[in-house]
Scaffold this active site. Sequence first.
Site, mmCIF file in Angstrom:
data_model
loop_
_atom_site.group_PDB
_atom_site.id
_atom_site.type_symbol
_atom_site.label_atom_id
_atom_site.label_comp_id
_atom_site.label_asym_id
_atom_site.label_seq_id
_atom_site.Cartn_x
_atom_site.Cartn_y
_atom_site.Cartn_z
ATOM 1 N N CYS A 1 13.130 12.110 -0.089
ATOM 2 C CA CYS A 1 12.042 12.135 0.899
ATOM 3 C C CYS A 1 11.936 13.484 1.600
ATOM 4 O O CYS A 1 10.837 14.040 1.741
ATOM 5 C CB CYS A 1 12.225 11.014 1.917
ATOM 6 N N HIS B 1 10.076 12.163 9.014
ATOM 7 C CA HIS B 1 11.040 13.266 9.043
ATOM 8 C C HIS B 1 10.356 14.552 9.516
ATOM 9 O O HIS B 1 9.198 14.823 9.164
ATOM 10 C CB HIS B 1 11.622 13.522 7.659
#
Length: 329
Positions: free
Chosen positions: A131, A238
């Site tokens: 990710c 994130h």
Amino acid sequence: MQNRYKVAIVGSTGLVGRTVLKVLEEKNFTNCTYTLFSSKKSAGTKLKFLGQNYIIQELTESSFNYNFDYAIFCAGGSVSEKFAPIAVSKGCVVIDNSSVFRMVDNVPLVIPEVNPEKIFEHKGIIANPNCSTIQAVVALKPLDDKYKIKRIVYSTYQAVSGAGKSGIEDLENGINGIPPKKFPHPIFNNCLPHIDVFMAEGYTKEEYKMIDETKKILNKPYLPITATCVRVPVKNCHSECINVEFKNNFDIYDIKMLLQNSPGITLVDDVEKNYYPLSSKADGSDDVFVGRVRRDFSVPYGINLWVVADNLRKGAASNAVQILEKLIN
């Protein structure tokens, strides 16, 4: 897209699996016939998807005997390691979200905005990158194409959803003083410089993933990269500070325009108005948000970027669905 394809979703009840289903619904991906798989624990439960009630099937060694065209695996490394080769042996093309096959030589590691041509070089398995790697390389690829990257320094600030449901529970429980079960220390009120296990030279596995995967995707095996990955008390999305040194000179305005006009990127960069990427704004989006674009004066041709993306969507589920779209189209 005339044919109806048989698609298996493995790990359909987990965070990433449910996000895959959500993305497929949003894209109105109705040209496929779906079977939803999970562990024995979740088998038999019902899940509403594309207006129908699906009964979750238990994943077994005989599950792929039914001529599936494609499968998206969202169930973790041990499941992928065991069942992906079985699926491939039955003629199914696997899009895998785990880290098991990412660095295998004949397995393409694909971000559709970056290296879509690699999709069709598969030998049955296509790997979804990590990710944190996905959002970084979406931002870096157009810059590398024009200015040639010389070195990268990654500093990440990663949400608890990247650790699954148990990571979210640790954050929520920590607010009430309940000890953590997933993380080695309370994540509430803390930043933990520790994602995945520690390995050689004091780096974590997550840090090695970012380093090695970036090199593979950009096809630059000797590119100097270092990384520090930190878990932060944010539920989802994130954030990353990326320091990049180029071989060629640049104009900072041209850098911003290149990012703004590149696929999958939203430029959010007006510091006079406090306008920069935020986790709360990226949540639920498939774009990679880039801001705080500025020259690094400590080297001849360097810049700093602030990069934010939804790790469950672009960092996992949406990237996998984009690959499926390319395969079918």
